[in-house]
Write a protein that holds these residues in place. Structure first.
Motif, short mmCIF file in Angstrom:
data_model
loop_
_atom_site.label_atom_id
_atom_site.label_comp_id
_atom_site.label_asym_id
_atom_site.label_seq_id
_atom_site.Cartn_x
_atom_site.Cartn_y
_atom_site.Cartn_z
N GLN A 126 126.86 0.59 2.43
CA GLN A 126 127.17 1.98 2.79
C GLN A 126 126.07 2.94 2.33
OE1 GLN A 126 129.67 3.21 4.57
NE2 GLN A 126 129.18 5.36 4.22
N ALA A 127 125.52 2.67 1.16
CA ALA A 127 124.44 3.53 0.65
C ALA A 127 123.25 3.54 1.60
CB ALA A 127 124.01 3.06 -0.74
N ASP A 128 122.95 2.41 2.19
CA ASP A 128 121.82 2.32 3.13
C ASP A 128 122.14 3.07 4.42
OD1 ASP A 128 120.37 0.42 1.38
OD2 ASP A 128 122.11 -0.83 1.85
N ALA A 129 123.38 2.98 4.87
CA ALA A 129 123.80 3.72 6.05
C ALA A 129 123.68 5.22 5.81
CB ALA A 129 125.22 3.34 6.44
N GLU A 130 123.99 5.66 4.61
CA GLU A 130 123.91 7.09 4.31
C GLU A 130 122.46 7.58 4.31
OE1 GLU A 130 125.98 7.46 0.62
OE2 GLU A 130 127.97 7.14 1.55
N ILE A 131 121.54 6.75 3.84
CA ILE A 131 120.12 7.12 3.89
C ILE A 131 119.65 7.26 5.33
CG2 ILE A 131 117.78 6.30 3.39
CD1 ILE A 131 118.98 4.93 0.88
N LEU A 132 120.00 6.30 6.17
CA LEU A 132 119.59 6.33 7.56
C LEU A 132 120.24 7.52 8.29
CD1 LEU A 132 119.88 2.51 8.14
CD2 LEU A 132 117.75 3.82 8.33
N THR A 133 121.48 7.82 7.97
CA THR A 133 122.16 8.96 8.58
C THR A 133 121.46 10.26 8.19
OG1 THR A 133 124.28 7.81 8.58
CG2 THR A 133 124.36 10.20 8.75
N ALA A 134 121.09 10.38 6.92
CA ALA A 134 120.38 11.58 6.47
C ALA A 134 119.04 11.72 7.18
CB ALA A 134 120.17 11.52 4.95
N TYR A 135 118.35 10.61 7.39
CA TYR A 135 117.07 10.64 8.11
C TYR A 135 117.27 11.15 9.54
CZ TYR A 135 112.80 9.15 10.40
OH TYR A 135 111.64 9.15 11.14
N LEU A 136 118.26 10.59 10.23
CA LEU A 136 118.51 10.99 11.62
C LEU A 136 118.98 12.44 11.70
CD1 LEU A 136 120.12 7.68 12.86
CD2 LEU A 136 117.91 8.61 13.58
N ASP A 137 119.78 12.87 10.76
CA ASP A 137 120.20 14.28 10.73
C ASP A 137 119.00 15.20 10.62
OD1 ASP A 137 122.99 14.41 11.03
OD2 ASP A 137 123.34 13.85 8.94
N HIS A 138 118.00 14.77 9.87
CA HIS A 138 116.82 15.61 9.66
C HIS A 138 115.82 15.54 10.81
CE1 HIS A 138 113.94 17.87 7.24
NE2 HIS A 138 113.01 17.00 7.61
N TYR A 139 115.60 14.32 11.35
CA TYR A 139 114.49 14.15 12.29
C TYR A 139 114.89 14.10 13.76
CZ TYR A 139 111.20 13.54 8.47
OH TYR A 139 110.41 13.77 7.37
N LEU A 140 116.12 13.77 14.10
CA LEU A 140 116.47 13.79 15.53
C LEU A 140 116.43 15.20 16.12
CD1 LEU A 140 119.28 11.15 16.23
CD2 LEU A 140 116.93 11.18 17.09
N PRO A 141 116.81 16.25 15.39
CA PRO A 141 116.67 17.59 15.96
C PRO A 141 115.21 18.00 16.18
CG PRO A 141 118.30 17.61 14.19
CD PRO A 141 117.60 16.28 14.13
N ARG A 142 114.27 17.29 15.55
CA ARG A 142 112.85 17.60 15.73
C ARG A 142 112.36 16.92 17.00
NH1 ARG A 142 109.67 19.40 11.69
NH2 ARG A 142 108.28 19.73 13.47
#
Length: 210
Positions: free
Chosen positions: A120-136
């Motif tokens: 789950q911790a790894d999923a949270e890191i990837l989710t945070a990355y996508l939250d930050h970079y997909l809008p870019r």
């Protein structure tokens, strides 16, 4: 984070030992980055796999930190070795490097490592990355690799972190549509990204069981 050549901290041997060593006609970092090792019938696959397993098992944490503190080739190689050996003690460091996105090419290896860790911790890191970079929508970084890794983790964990990114007209579709060279490209679908992560991880599973 400052970039430091491993020689500066007493680990000058790690580049030749782990990054540029050859088991085929190309250095290791190039084989890992190209994905050629994943292709069926590649004649050097077994020898390459054995060398990666051996080094992933024996490389020290200090050597890995020396590689992670340098440029993209060393970071990519370190992340693969970390992922193959499931060195989960490097989770936070890998997550920080992924989110910082300081250098090219290595991000896909970070995503591979997180997918291999499988929590789950790894999923949270990837989710945070996508939250930050997909809008870019002006940036093509490691959004595809991150989504593929997150989809694999969702399947493994029984979670749905990726769902809000992959709904019709949600952030993934918006990001792909904004990059003209990706639009309508068959490789840039969530299913294809999950398939690529599965290929990497399943192949690594075969290595570690060999």
């Amino acid at each position: 984070m400052p970039f430091r050549h491993p020689e500066e901290i007493g680990y000058g041997h790690v580049i030749e030992r782990y990054v540029t060593r050859k088991v085929s006609d190309h250095p290791r970092y190039l084989e890992l980055n190209s994905g050629r090792v994943l292709r069926p019938g590649w004649p050097h696959a077994e020898r390459h796999a054995r060398s990666v397993i051996d080094d992933a098992t024996t490389i020290t944490d200090a050597e890995l930190n020396a590689l992670l503190g340098y440029e993209w080739r060393s970071r990519l190689t370190a992340a693969w070795l970390i992922g193959v050996a499931r060195r989960t003690s490097f989770r936070e460091r890998i997550g920080d490097l992924l989110l910082a996105s300081e250098v090219c090419y290595s991000g896909g290896a970070y995503c591979f490592a997180l997918a291999r860790f499988g929590t789950q911790a790894d999923a949270e890191i990837l989710t945070a990355y996508l939250d930050h970079y997909l809008p870019r929508t002006d940036l093509r970084y490691d959004q595809p690799a991150a989504l593929g890794a997150l989809l694999r983790l969702d399947a493994h964990l029984g979670t749905h972190h990726a769902a809000r990114f992959t709904e019709p007209d949600a952030l993934w579709d918006q990001w792909v549509a904004a990059l003209v060279h990706l639009r309508d490209h068959p490789r840039y679908t969530p299913a294809e990204q999950r398939c690529w992560t599965d290929l990497q991880c399943d192949f690594a599973n075969g290595w570690t069981l060999g």
